[in-house]
Motif scaffolding. Structure first.
Motif, PDB file in Angstrom:
ATOM      1  N   ALA A   1       0.823  -1.212   0.000  1.00 28.08           N
ATOM      2  CA  ALA A   1       0.000   0.000   0.000  1.00 28.08           C
ATOM      3  C   ALA A   1       0.857   1.262   0.000  1.00 28.08           C
ATOM      4  O   ALA A   1       0.321   2.369  -0.074  1.00 28.08           O
ATOM      5  N   ALA A   2       2.173   1.109   0.096  1.00 29.82           N
ATOM      6  CA  ALA A   2       3.045   2.288   0.180  1.00 29.82           C
ATOM      7  C   ALA A   2       3.074   3.050  -1.143  1.00 29.82           C
ATOM      8  O   ALA A   2       2.968   2.462  -2.222  1.00 29.82           O
ATOM      9  N   ALA A   3       3.220   4.361  -1.029  1.00 30.98           N
ATOM     10  CA  ALA A   3       3.433   5.209  -2.206  1.00 30.98           C
ATOM     11  C   ALA A   3       4.939   5.441  -2.282  1.00 30.98           C
ATOM     12  O   ALA A   3       5.469   6.404  -1.730  1.00 30.98           O
TER      13      ALA A   3
ATOM     14  N   ALA B   1       8.491   6.384  -3.599  1.00 34.77           N
ATOM     15  CA  ALA B   1       9.021   7.367  -4.558  1.00 34.77           C
ATOM     16  C   ALA B   1       9.677   6.606  -5.710  1.00 34.77           C
ATOM     17  O   ALA B   1      10.340   5.585  -5.486  1.00 34.77           O
ATOM     18  N   ASP B   2       9.481   7.087  -6.919  1.00 38.87           N
ATOM     19  CA  ASP B   2      10.019   6.364  -8.074  1.00 38.87           C
ATOM     20  C   ASP B   2      11.511   6.569  -8.258  1.00 38.87           C
ATOM     21  O   ASP B   2      12.192   5.743  -8.816  1.00 38.87           O
ATOM     22  N   TRP B   3      12.001   7.733  -7.776  1.00 34.44           N
ATOM     23  CA  TRP B   3      13.412   8.049  -8.014  1.00 34.44           C
ATOM     24  C   TRP B   3      14.111   8.458  -6.724  1.00 34.44           C
ATOM     25  O   TRP B   3      13.458   8.913  -5.770  1.00 34.44           O
TER      26      TRP B   3
ATOM     27  N   ALA C   1      -2.711  -2.930 -16.825  1.00 35.63           N
ATOM     28  CA  ALA C   1      -1.375  -3.137 -17.410  1.00 35.63           C
ATOM     29  C   ALA C   1      -0.333  -3.275 -16.299  1.00 35.63           C
ATOM     30  O   ALA C   1       0.590  -4.092 -16.389  1.00 35.63           O
ATOM     31  N   LYS C   2      -0.514  -2.502 -15.240  1.00 30.43           N
ATOM     32  CA  LYS C   2       0.445  -2.523 -14.120  1.00 30.43           C
ATOM     33  C   LYS C   2       0.465  -3.898 -13.444  1.00 30.43           C
ATOM     34  O   LYS C   2       1.514  -4.405 -13.077  1.00 30.43           O
ATOM     35  N   ARG C   3      -0.716  -4.499 -13.318  1.00 29.94           N
ATOM     36  CA  ARG C   3      -0.802  -5.827 -12.675  1.00 29.94           C
ATOM     37  C   ARG C   3       0.051  -6.838 -13.459  1.00 29.94           C
ATOM     38  O   ARG C   3       0.814  -7.613 -12.870  1.00 29.94           O
TER      39      ARG C   3
ATOM     40  N   ARG D   1       2.485  -6.105 -15.666  1.00 26.07           N
ATOM     41  CA  ARG D   1       3.890  -5.678 -15.722  1.00 26.07           C
ATOM     42  C   ARG D   1       4.637  -6.032 -14.446  1.00 26.07           C
ATOM     43  O   ARG D   1       5.784  -6.443 -14.474  1.00 26.07           O
ATOM     44  N   LYS D   2       3.928  -5.919 -13.318  1.00 28.60           N
ATOM     45  CA  LYS D   2       4.601  -6.153 -12.032  1.00 28.60           C
ATOM     46  C   LYS D   2       4.566  -7.631 -11.621  1.00 28.60           C
ATOM     47  O   LYS D   2       5.291  -8.047 -10.742  1.00 28.60           O
ATOM     48  N   GLY D   3       3.657  -8.380 -12.226  1.00 28.16           N
ATOM     49  CA  GLY D   3       3.579  -9.810 -11.893  1.00 28.16           C
ATOM     50  C   GLY D   3       2.886 -10.089 -10.573  1.00 28.16           C
ATOM     51  O   GLY D   3       3.071 -11.144  -9.967  1.00 28.16           O
TER      52      GLY D   3
HETATM   53  N1  CTP Z   1       5.842   0.065  -5.713  1.00 27.51           N
HETATM   54  C1  CTP Z   1       6.929  -0.534  -5.102  1.00 27.51           C
HETATM   55  N2  CTP Z   1       8.182  -0.056  -5.337  1.00 27.51           N
HETATM   56  C2  CTP Z   1       8.378   0.999  -6.126  1.00 27.51           C
HETATM   57  C3  CTP Z   1       7.273   1.643  -6.744  1.00 27.51           C
HETATM   58  C4  CTP Z   1       6.023   1.139  -6.502  1.00 27.51           C
HETATM   59  O1  CTP Z   1       6.758  -1.503  -4.364  1.00 27.51           O
HETATM   60  N3  CTP Z   1       9.596   1.450  -6.326  1.00 27.51           N
HETATM   61  C5  CTP Z   1       4.512  -0.502  -5.493  1.00 27.51           C
HETATM   62  C6  CTP Z   1       3.539   0.397  -4.751  1.00 27.51           C
HETATM   63  O2  CTP Z   1       3.579   0.138  -3.362  1.00 27.51           O
HETATM   64  C7  CTP Z   1       2.209  -0.007  -5.361  1.00 27.51           C
HETATM   65  C8  CTP Z   1       2.579  -0.396  -6.789  1.00 27.51           C
HETATM   66  O3  CTP Z   1       3.968  -0.679  -6.766  1.00 27.51           O
HETATM   67  O4  CTP Z   1       1.675  -1.146  -4.766  1.00 27.51           O
HETATM   68  C9  CTP Z   1       2.301   0.621  -7.836  1.00 27.51           C
HETATM   69  O5  CTP Z   1       2.846   1.860  -7.484  1.00 27.51           O
HETATM   70  P1  CTP Z   1       2.681   3.093  -8.438  1.00 27.51           P
HETATM   71  O6  CTP Z   1       3.442   4.245  -7.887  1.00 27.51           O
HETATM   72  O7  CTP Z   1       1.241   3.298  -8.782  1.00 27.51           O
HETATM   73  O8  CTP Z   1       3.353   2.513  -9.745  1.00 27.51           O
HETATM   74  P2  CTP Z   1       4.714   2.763 -10.408  1.00 27.51           P
HETATM   75  O9  CTP Z   1       5.364   1.446 -10.639  1.00 27.51           O
HETATM   76  O10 CTP Z   1       5.497   3.742  -9.638  1.00 27.51           O
HETATM   77  O11 CTP Z   1       4.259   3.333 -11.804  1.00 27.51           O
HETATM   78  P3  CTP Z   1       3.869   4.818 -12.247  1.00 27.51           P
HETATM   79  O12 CTP Z   1       4.401   5.752 -11.186  1.00 27.51           O
HETATM   80  O13 CTP Z   1       4.541   4.953 -13.545  1.00 27.51           O
HETATM   81  O14 CTP Z   1       2.389   4.820 -12.348  1.00 27.51           O
END
Ligand code: CTP
Length: 398
Positions: A271-273, A275-277, A337-339, A341-343
């Protein structure tokens, strides 16, 4: 019902101790065996004789009673119960529990036990709101201590507010919940929650608006169904869930390490948000403004995708891996698509555009995507989303 269950009831020294006599009766009505332990100051408020008469059991008061030690040592006493209840849990007792003091029988039992502990705090409203009490409560919750109350109302000291001990029937319900074998008993579930903070320099970081409320509610709902829950939380603003093991992290890299350390698990809910970078060249010194008006530039690198890593583990993959997809556009398409892609097995998709009020709010509007396709849930409180998701997880793991 509590038939055959043993409750060790530690009565602390507060005016609410009189309610604990009623609590003994309520627990016994439901079939529990209650062994009361009175702290020295509790004996100033209620007598050991009353507690013993109502419990129909011997009452324990002092650590160094040689007769008691010969009959049942304090270690055995702390282990023979199914649950330890502290009511009233005074500010003093909570403080001692939080730091691990063991200067009398009650605190020694709390240190020596291998059973769950439920506290019913009771104190003056100012004491309840004191930062020291808040700090102690957070520590106790992180240690997996369960709580019930306090309630708001008129207090014996003449003030009004939070601090009144929960009513005996409320405490009895919490005892029943703690002792009921839920469908997830024996299952380990990891829940990630909150934002992550990625440092830019020692004083600045990249963050996001996640409060951690949905993750905390899911962890609490899973724990309520009997699961042993490890809650891996970034720096969230919402309260930590009760009854869970809490691992606090700051960055995505730390979150990944904490999740890996907490494995194996039957299910993981992401459930965590995250950070991507992260900033690759975050140094030890604060970045200063350039006199000539030049702007700083950062080198960014992608964070490890924790969900994808765990969902694709070659060995010991959790049976159920649940991801979240916080989207602002084409929610269903992106999440579907995310489901893939992430497996992961399921994706809980939600629309987090500011006008939905979901990010940081108390409600959520989700669509659950499984191998059978999307399932739209009506808008409901984050707590109700958590309950429904926890029940679905329980059905799938059973
Ligand atoms: N997640 C994770 N690790 C990361 C990024 C995301 O575990 N580095 C997990 C989040 O906890 C969430 C899911 O992946 O359950 C999707 O996160 P989201 O931010 O929506 O997806 P992203 O992969 O970051 O894709 P985008 O930001 O391009 O939508």
């Amino acid at each position: 019902m509590l038939a055959g269950k043993r409750v060790l009831l530690i009565i602390g020294g507060g005016i609410a101790a009189y309610k604990s006599l009623d609590l003994i009766r309520r627990l016994k009505e439901r079939g529990a065996n209650v062994t009361p332990v009175l702290t020295r100051s509790a004996s100033e408020f209620v007598t050991p004789l009353s507690a013993s008469a109502l419990a129909g059991e011997k009452v324990y008061t002092d650590l160094f009673d040689l007769t008691d030690e010969a009959e049942m040592g304090h270690i055995q006493l702390s282990r023979s119960a199914d649950l330890i209840v502290v009511a009233p849990a005074t500010a003093d007792l909570m403080g001692k529990m939080a730091v691990g003091l063991a200067g009398d029988l009650a605190t020694t039992l709390l240190m020596a036990t291998d059973k769950r502990v439920l506290i019913a705090p009771a104190m003056n409203v100012r004491m309840w709101e004191h930062t020291a009490t808040k700090r102690n409560l957070e520590t106790l919750k992180a240690d997996g201590v369960l709580t019930v109350g306090p309630d708001e109302g008129d207090m014996a000291c003449g003030e009004f507010g939070f601090g009144r001990m929960a009513e005996p029937l409320e405490i009895t319900a919490a005892v029943e919940a703690a002792l009921t074998d839920g469908p997830l008993k024996g299952r380990h579930v990891i829940v990630t929650s909150g934002p992550t903070h990625e440092p830019i320099d020692p004083v600045r970081y990249i963050a996001n608006r996640s409060s951690g409320a949905q993750g905390a509610a899911i962890a609490e709902a899973l724990s309520g169904l009997g699961a042993s829950v490890t809650f891996v939380s970034g720096p969230a603003t919402s309260a930590m869930p009760g009854g869970c093991k809490i691992l606090r992290v700051e960055t995505a890299a730390e979150m990944k390490a904490a999740v890996e350390q907490a494995l194996p698990a039957d299910a993981v809910v992401f459930a965590a948000a995250v950070a991507d970078w992260h900033v690759t060249d975050a140094g030890p010194s604060k970045i200063k403004k350039d006199d000539k008006g030049g702007l700083p530039s950062f080198k960014l690198a992608e964070n490890p995708d924790i969900l994808k890593t765990i969902a694709n583990l070659p060995e010991n993959r959790p049976k159920l891996v649940v991801g979240f997809a916080a989207e602002t556009d084409q929610v269903l398409e992106n999440a579907t698509a995310k489901r893939l892609r992430k497996g992961c097995d399921w994706i809980v998709a939600n629309d987090v555009r500011p006008e939905t009020g979901i990010m940081g709010g108390s409600e959520n509007d989700v669509c659950l995507i499984t191998e059978n396709g999307p399932e739209n849930w009506p808008r409901m409180s984050k707590r109700d989303v958590a309950t429904r998701l926890a029940q679905k997880i329980a059905e799938t793991l059973s």
